[in-house]
Design a protein around this motif. Structure first.
Motif, PDB file in Angstrom:
ATOM      1  N   MET A  53      -1.737  10.169   3.181  1.00 32.29           N
ATOM      2  CA  MET A  53      -0.870   9.506   2.231  1.00 32.29           C
ATOM      3  C   MET A  53      -0.716   8.033   2.576  1.00 32.29           C
ATOM      4  N   GLY A  54      -0.849   7.706   3.852  1.00 31.88           N
ATOM      5  CA  GLY A  54      -0.705   6.315   4.264  1.00 31.88           C
ATOM      6  C   GLY A  54      -1.774   5.419   3.671  1.00 31.88           C
ATOM      7  N   LEU A  55      -2.984   5.951   3.497  1.00 32.57           N
ATOM      8  CA  LEU A  55      -4.071   5.165   2.916  1.00 32.57           C
ATOM      9  C   LEU A  55      -3.760   4.790   1.471  1.00 32.57           C
ATOM     10  N   GLN A  56      -3.150   5.685   0.738  1.00 29.62           N
ATOM     11  CA  GLN A  56      -2.791   5.387  -0.652  1.00 29.62           C
ATOM     12  C   GLN A  56      -1.768   4.266  -0.726  1.00 29.62           C
ATOM     13  N   TRP A  57      -0.824   4.246   0.197  1.00 30.01           N
ATOM     14  CA  TRP A  57       0.167   3.170   0.187  1.00 30.01           C
ATOM     15  C   TRP A  57      -0.460   1.859   0.620  1.00 30.01           C
ATOM     16  N   MET A  58      -1.457   1.926   1.498  1.00 28.71           N
ATOM     17  CA  MET A  58      -2.166   0.718   1.900  1.00 28.71           C
ATOM     18  C   MET A  58      -2.963   0.161   0.711  1.00 28.71           C
ATOM     19  N   VAL A  59      -3.585   1.043  -0.054  1.00 31.66           N
ATOM     20  CA  VAL A  59      -4.312   0.615  -1.246  1.00 31.66           C
ATOM     21  C   VAL A  59      -3.345  -0.031  -2.235  1.00 31.66           C
ATOM     22  N   CYS A  72      -2.437  -3.472  -1.085  1.00 27.89           N
ATOM     23  CA  CYS A  72      -3.532  -4.421  -1.344  1.00 27.89           C
ATOM     24  C   CYS A  72      -3.608  -4.775  -2.827  1.00 27.89           C
ATOM     25  N   VAL A  73      -3.382  -3.814  -3.692  1.00 24.47           N
ATOM     26  CA  VAL A  73      -3.397  -4.081  -5.134  1.00 24.47           C
ATOM     27  C   VAL A  73      -2.286  -5.054  -5.501  1.00 24.47           C
ATOM     28  N   VAL A  74      -1.108  -4.865  -4.939  1.00 20.88           N
ATOM     29  CA  VAL A  74       0.003  -5.781  -5.211  1.00 20.88           C
ATOM     30  C   VAL A  74      -0.337  -7.185  -4.708  1.00 20.88           C
ATOM     31  N   GLN A 117      -8.875  -4.501 -18.203  1.00 20.86           N
ATOM     32  CA  GLN A 117      -9.072  -3.159 -18.763  1.00 20.86           C
ATOM     33  C   GLN A 117      -9.334  -2.108 -17.684  1.00 20.86           C
ATOM     34  N   PRO A 118     -10.273  -2.328 -16.762  1.00 21.86           N
ATOM     35  CA  PRO A 118     -10.458  -1.302 -15.716  1.00 21.86           C
ATOM     36  C   PRO A 118      -9.269  -1.203 -14.758  1.00 21.86           C
ATOM     37  N   ALA A 119      -8.512  -2.283 -14.611  1.00 18.09           N
ATOM     38  CA  ALA A 119      -7.391  -2.278 -13.670  1.00 18.09           C
ATOM     39  C   ALA A 119      -6.185  -1.519 -14.207  1.00 18.09           C
ATOM     40  N   VAL A 120      -6.242  -1.063 -15.443  1.00 24.29           N
ATOM     41  CA  VAL A 120      -5.108  -0.322 -16.002  1.00 24.29           C
ATOM     42  C   VAL A 120      -4.900   0.997 -15.260  1.00 24.29           C
ATOM     43  N   SER A 121      -5.886   1.426 -14.493  1.00 24.84           N
ATOM     44  CA  SER A 121      -5.750   2.681 -13.745  1.00 24.84           C
ATOM     45  C   SER A 121      -4.659   2.603 -12.681  1.00 24.84           C
ATOM     46  N   ILE A 122      -4.198   1.410 -12.360  1.00 24.36           N
ATOM     47  CA  ILE A 122      -3.125   1.284 -11.374  1.00 24.36           C
ATOM     48  C   ILE A 122      -1.809   1.826 -11.928  1.00 24.36           C
ATOM     49  N   ILE A 167       9.525   0.123  -4.402  1.00 28.67           N
ATOM     50  CA  ILE A 167       9.381  -1.304  -4.723  1.00 28.67           C
ATOM     51  C   ILE A 167       7.914  -1.649  -4.950  1.00 28.67           C
ATOM     52  N   LEU A 168       7.016  -1.107  -4.131  1.00 27.02           N
ATOM     53  CA  LEU A 168       5.584  -1.356  -4.314  1.00 27.02           C
ATOM     54  C   LEU A 168       5.098  -0.839  -5.667  1.00 27.02           C
ATOM     55  N   CYS A 169       5.502   0.364  -6.038  1.00 25.72           N
ATOM     56  CA  CYS A 169       5.066   0.948  -7.305  1.00 25.72           C
ATOM     57  C   CYS A 169       5.564   0.128  -8.492  1.00 25.72           C
ATOM     58  N   VAL A 170       6.826  -0.220  -8.469  1.00 24.94           N
ATOM     59  CA  VAL A 170       7.409  -0.989  -9.573  1.00 24.94           C
ATOM     60  C   VAL A 170       6.791  -2.379  -9.630  1.00 24.94           C
TER      61      VAL A 170
END
Length: 129
Positions: free
Chosen positions: A1-7, A10-12, A43-48, A94-97
């Motif tokens: 799960m930590g890798l997903q939060w790291m991703v 990075c996206v933020v 368009q491809p970044a909408v997956s976030i 906070i990261l998700c929002v």
């Protein structure tokens, strides 16, 4: 799960850099190139959005099913771990929002820049007539 939060972190960071690039005062040609490039990436970044939404739901579910720990019932170490997990959950919310908000800002700025470019071209055509 930590890798997903790291991703997500990075996206933020990348979204923040893109917003800064879009809002800096560049020469017109460079600005239009940056806007065109970012518009293709949007368009491809909408997956976030579903990625962040899923994690928000996961955080909510874990919060609803978390065992409460108060000073009378728990040892100081258990209380520390409980508070640490609450702080991590708040950081992740906070990261998700922030990822959704920055994506929306990028879309709005790109749309605004394209409208400005279109209006400038229409003004040029009218002046030439």
């Amino acid at each position: 799960m930590g890798l997903q939060w790291m991703v997500l972190t990075c996206v933020v960071a990348v979204e923040t850099a893109i917003v800064v690039l879009l809002t800096l005062p560049w020469p017109r040609q460079l600005k239009s190139s940056i806007v065109a490039l970012v518009s293709m990436i949007i368009q491809p970044a909408v997956s976030i959005l579903p990625f962040a939404g899923f994690h928000l739901l996961d955080i909510h579910w874990k919060n609803e099913h978390r065992q409460m720990c108060s000073a009378e019932v728990c040892t100081p170490e258990e209380l520390f771990h409980y508070e640490k997990s609450v702080f991590k959950a708040q950081r992740n919310v906070i990261l998700c929002v922030l990822s959704c908000l920055l994506y929306w800002c990028i879309c709005c700025v790109c749309k605004y820049q394209q409208e400005v470019r279109g209006l400038e071209e229409a003004e040029k055509r009218l002046k030439n007539q």
